[in-house]
Design a protein around this motif. Structure first.
Motif, PDB file in Angstrom:
ATOM      1  N   VAL A 189      22.273  -1.263 -11.213  1.00 44.87           N
ATOM      2  CA  VAL A 189      22.055  -1.819 -12.556  1.00 44.87           C
ATOM      3  C   VAL A 189      21.406  -0.781 -13.471  1.00 44.87           C
ATOM      4  CG1 VAL A 189      21.843  -4.202 -11.755  1.00 44.87           C
ATOM      5  CG2 VAL A 189      19.787  -2.774 -11.911  1.00 44.87           C
ATOM      6  N   SER A 190      21.500  -1.042 -14.771  1.00 44.40           N
ATOM      7  CA  SER A 190      20.912  -0.131 -15.758  1.00 44.40           C
ATOM      8  C   SER A 190      19.519  -0.571 -16.195  1.00 44.40           C
ATOM      9  CB  SER A 190      21.824  -0.046 -16.984  1.00 44.40           C
ATOM     10  OG  SER A 190      21.940  -1.327 -17.603  1.00 44.40           O
ATOM     11  N   CYS A 191      19.038  -1.676 -15.659  1.00 47.97           N
ATOM     12  CA  CYS A 191      17.711  -2.195 -16.025  1.00 47.97           C
ATOM     13  C   CYS A 191      16.612  -1.224 -15.606  1.00 47.97           C
ATOM     14  CB  CYS A 191      17.461  -3.535 -15.328  1.00 47.97           C
ATOM     15  SG  CYS A 191      18.776  -4.755 -15.506  1.00 47.97           S
ATOM     16  N   ASP A 192      15.480  -1.305 -16.298  1.00 44.90           N
ATOM     17  CA  ASP A 192      14.277  -0.617 -15.827  1.00 44.90           C
ATOM     18  C   ASP A 192      13.849  -1.259 -14.518  1.00 44.90           C
ATOM     19  OD1 ASP A 192      14.155   1.038 -18.057  1.00 44.90           O
ATOM     20  OD2 ASP A 192      12.788  -0.276 -19.156  1.00 44.90           O
ATOM     21  N   ILE A 193      13.554  -0.430 -13.512  1.00 42.10           N
ATOM     22  CA  ILE A 193      13.149  -0.948 -12.209  1.00 42.10           C
ATOM     23  C   ILE A 193      11.688  -0.623 -11.941  1.00 42.10           C
ATOM     24  CG2 ILE A 193      13.565  -0.938  -9.718  1.00 42.10           C
ATOM     25  CD1 ILE A 193      15.891  -2.069 -11.369  1.00 42.10           C
ATOM     26  N   ILE A 194      10.928  -1.657 -11.583  1.00 47.76           N
ATOM     27  CA  ILE A 194       9.540  -1.486 -11.155  1.00 47.76           C
ATOM     28  C   ILE A 194       9.482  -1.784  -9.662  1.00 47.76           C
ATOM     29  CG2 ILE A 194       7.154  -2.286 -11.389  1.00 47.76           C
ATOM     30  CD1 ILE A 194       7.758  -3.035 -14.262  1.00 47.76           C
ATOM     31  N   ALA A 195       8.974  -0.826  -8.902  1.00 46.81           N
ATOM     32  CA  ALA A 195       8.868  -0.972  -7.446  1.00 46.81           C
ATOM     33  C   ALA A 195       7.570  -1.673  -7.081  1.00 46.81           C
ATOM     34  CB  ALA A 195       8.917   0.397  -6.773  1.00 46.81           C
ATOM     35  N   SER A 196       7.658  -2.564  -6.091  1.00 43.28           N
ATOM     36  CA  SER A 196       6.469  -3.284  -5.633  1.00 43.28           C
ATOM     37  C   SER A 196       6.551  -3.499  -4.134  1.00 43.28           C
ATOM     38  CB  SER A 196       6.385  -4.636  -6.350  1.00 43.28           C
ATOM     39  OG  SER A 196       5.359  -5.436  -5.827  1.00 43.28           O
ATOM     40  N   GLY A 197       5.429  -3.389  -3.464  1.00 42.15           N
ATOM     41  CA  GLY A 197       5.374  -3.685  -2.041  1.00 42.15           C
ATOM     42  C   GLY A 197       5.306  -2.461  -1.159  1.00 42.15           C
ATOM     43  N   GLY A 198       4.178  -2.297  -0.469  1.00 41.23           N
ATOM     44  CA  GLY A 198       4.052  -1.268   0.560  1.00 41.23           C
ATOM     45  C   GLY A 198       3.496   0.064   0.123  1.00 41.23           C
ATOM     46  N   ILE A 199       3.305   0.269  -1.197  1.00 42.59           N
ATOM     47  CA  ILE A 199       2.826   1.578  -1.655  1.00 42.59           C
ATOM     48  C   ILE A 199       1.480   1.893  -1.016  1.00 42.59           C
ATOM     49  CG2 ILE A 199       1.930   2.840  -3.637  1.00 42.59           C
ATOM     50  CD1 ILE A 199       4.846   0.428  -3.948  1.00 42.59           C
ATOM     51  N   ARG A 200       1.402   3.092  -0.419  1.00 36.89           N
ATOM     52  CA  ARG A 200       0.215   3.481   0.331  1.00 36.89           C
ATOM     53  C   ARG A 200      -0.562   4.625  -0.315  1.00 36.89           C
ATOM     54  NH1 ARG A 200      -2.278   3.496   5.271  1.00 36.89           N
ATOM     55  NH2 ARG A 200      -3.270   5.458   5.860  1.00 36.89           N
ATOM     56  N   ASP A 201       0.137   5.703  -0.681  1.00 34.44           N
ATOM     57  CA  ASP A 201      -0.579   6.912  -1.092  1.00 34.44           C
ATOM     58  C   ASP A 201       0.197   7.697  -2.138  1.00 34.44           C
ATOM     59  OD1 ASP A 201       1.449   8.181   0.373  1.00 34.44           O
ATOM     60  OD2 ASP A 201       0.215   8.316   2.177  1.00 34.44           O
ATOM     61  N   ILE A 202      -0.334   8.857  -2.486  1.00 31.35           N
ATOM     62  CA  ILE A 202       0.245   9.670  -3.557  1.00 31.35           C
ATOM     63  C   ILE A 202       1.641  10.149  -3.206  1.00 31.35           C
ATOM     64  CG2 ILE A 202      -0.646  11.917  -2.826  1.00 31.35           C
ATOM     65  CD1 ILE A 202      -0.800  10.512  -6.424  1.00 31.35           C
ATOM     66  N   ASP A 203       1.945  10.322  -1.929  1.00 27.51           N
ATOM     67  CA  ASP A 203       3.298  10.728  -1.534  1.00 27.51           C
ATOM     68  C   ASP A 203       4.318   9.662  -1.905  1.00 27.51           C
ATOM     69  OD1 ASP A 203       2.554  13.192  -0.535  1.00 27.51           O
ATOM     70  OD2 ASP A 203       2.277  12.462   1.519  1.00 27.51           O
ATOM     71  N   ASP A 204       3.938   8.392  -1.765  1.00 22.67           N
ATOM     72  CA  ASP A 204       4.830   7.302  -2.174  1.00 22.67           C
ATOM     73  C   ASP A 204       5.088   7.351  -3.674  1.00 22.67           C
ATOM     74  OD1 ASP A 204       5.034   6.304   0.422  1.00 22.67           O
ATOM     75  OD2 ASP A 204       3.360   4.905   0.160  1.00 22.67           O
ATOM     76  N   ILE A 205       4.049   7.637  -4.441  1.00 24.01           N
ATOM     77  CA  ILE A 205       4.189   7.747  -5.891  1.00 24.01           C
ATOM     78  C   ILE A 205       5.166   8.865  -6.240  1.00 24.01           C
ATOM     79  CG2 ILE A 205       2.990   8.203  -8.071  1.00 24.01           C
ATOM     80  CD1 ILE A 205       2.282   5.504  -6.735  1.00 24.01           C
ATOM     81  N   ARG A 206       5.040   9.995  -5.568  1.00 29.09           N
ATOM     82  CA  ARG A 206       5.936  11.131  -5.837  1.00 29.09           C
ATOM     83  C   ARG A 206       7.384  10.786  -5.514  1.00 29.09           C
ATOM     84  NH1 ARG A 206       1.514  14.599  -3.021  1.00 29.09           N
ATOM     85  NH2 ARG A 206       0.299  15.357  -4.806  1.00 29.09           N
ATOM     86  N   GLN A 207       7.595  10.080  -4.400  1.00 29.88           N
ATOM     87  CA  GLN A 207       8.963   9.710  -4.014  1.00 29.88           C
ATOM     88  C   GLN A 207       9.579   8.740  -5.007  1.00 29.88           C
ATOM     89  OE1 GLN A 207       7.928   8.606   0.191  1.00 29.88           O
ATOM     90  NE2 GLN A 207       9.708   9.863   0.699  1.00 29.88           N
ATOM     91  N   LEU A 208       8.794   7.784  -5.455  1.00 22.63           N
ATOM     92  CA  LEU A 208       9.299   6.806  -6.419  1.00 22.63           C
ATOM     93  C   LEU A 208       9.584   7.463  -7.767  1.00 22.63           C
ATOM     94  CD1 LEU A 208       6.911   3.870  -5.493  1.00 22.63           C
ATOM     95  CD2 LEU A 208       9.372   3.953  -5.067  1.00 22.63           C
TER      96      LEU A 208
END
Length: 238
Positions: A189-208
């Motif tokens: 889809v072309s919608c803005d996507i917000i990820a939720s669930g399971g985020i642990r650390d700064i590495d997760d932020i970088r991947q997202l």
């Protein structure tokens, strides 16, 4: 990418759940307003809030608290939980809430979601919460036979511009986000996507961030101290 620290409210208190199970609710902070101010001071521009009582009972239950935080925290507030009619949508959006999240209504009453999206545009988000890729509803108590990608496409066609996706099996676990499902959704889809669930650390932020997502919600990681909000906010903007 924007970072949205999460404050979930049950009985007026800040709580967190494990995999969406209400029986696991435990208090994580003493004062919701104080917690919001702390998040703002750390660099957050948006706050993700959930009315857990409202989600379970189907109508708003902690309304005054959400409005106070929207007015006094210095952040934009997106709010979900028990928002299932246009009257509630309009009340919140005309009293300081910046974005409302429609969840169960996306399955139960897609016409309502379409009307809300047409009238309020970017101020409407749809929360798609999935268990084994199938959409859950009613505060995650019930699981439907609708695939999360199919619902996302329906919501895009209805005019929804923002989708918040949660893999329930990751929520509150600090086990990392479901990158595979998020990637599939972002491509579908072309919608803005917000990820939720399971985020642990700064590495997760970088991947997202590398996936070019619009935003990510961080809850337990902030309360447990595995993620520094200030660093996450800077990383997301870099």
């Amino acid at each position: 990418m924007i970072i949205l620290p999460a404050i979930d409210i049950r009985g007026g208190q800040c709580v967190r759940l494990y995999k969406g199970d209400f029986s696991t609710a435990h208090k994580v902070a003493d004062d919701p307003m104080e917690t919001a101010h702390r998040f703002h001071k750390a660099g957050a521009k948006w706050l993700h809030m959930v009315d857990l009582d409202g989600a379970k009972e189907g109508s708003p239950k902690n309304r005054d608290l959400f409005l106070q935080i929207a007015e006094k925290s210095g952040m934009k507030v997106e709010l979900g939980g028990g928002i299932r009619d246009m009257e509630t949508v309009e009340f919140y959006l005309t009293h300081g809430i910046s974005r409302v999240i429609l969840g169960s209504a996306a399955i139960r009453d897609p016409d309502f979601v379409k009307k809300a999206a047409k009238k309020w545009g970017k101020h409407i988000a749809v929360g798609i919460d999935a268990r084994n890729e199938m959409v859950a509803a009613q505060g995650w108590v019930q699981t439907s036979d609708v695939h999360y990608i199919d619902l996302a496409r329906q919501m895009e066609q209805a005019g929804v511009q923002c989708i918040i996706f949660t893999d329930i099996s990751r929520d509150g676990t600090l086990s990392g986000p479901n990158l595979e499902q998020l990637s599939a959704l972002n491509e579908a889809v072309s919608c803005d996507i917000i990820a939720s669930g399971g985020i642990r650390d700064i590495d997760d932020i970088r991947q997202l961030k590398a996936m070019n997502l619009y935003g990510t919600i961080c809850g337990k990681s902030l309360y447990e101290g595995t993620l520094d909000l200030g660093k996450a906010a800077k990383e997301a903007k870099a």
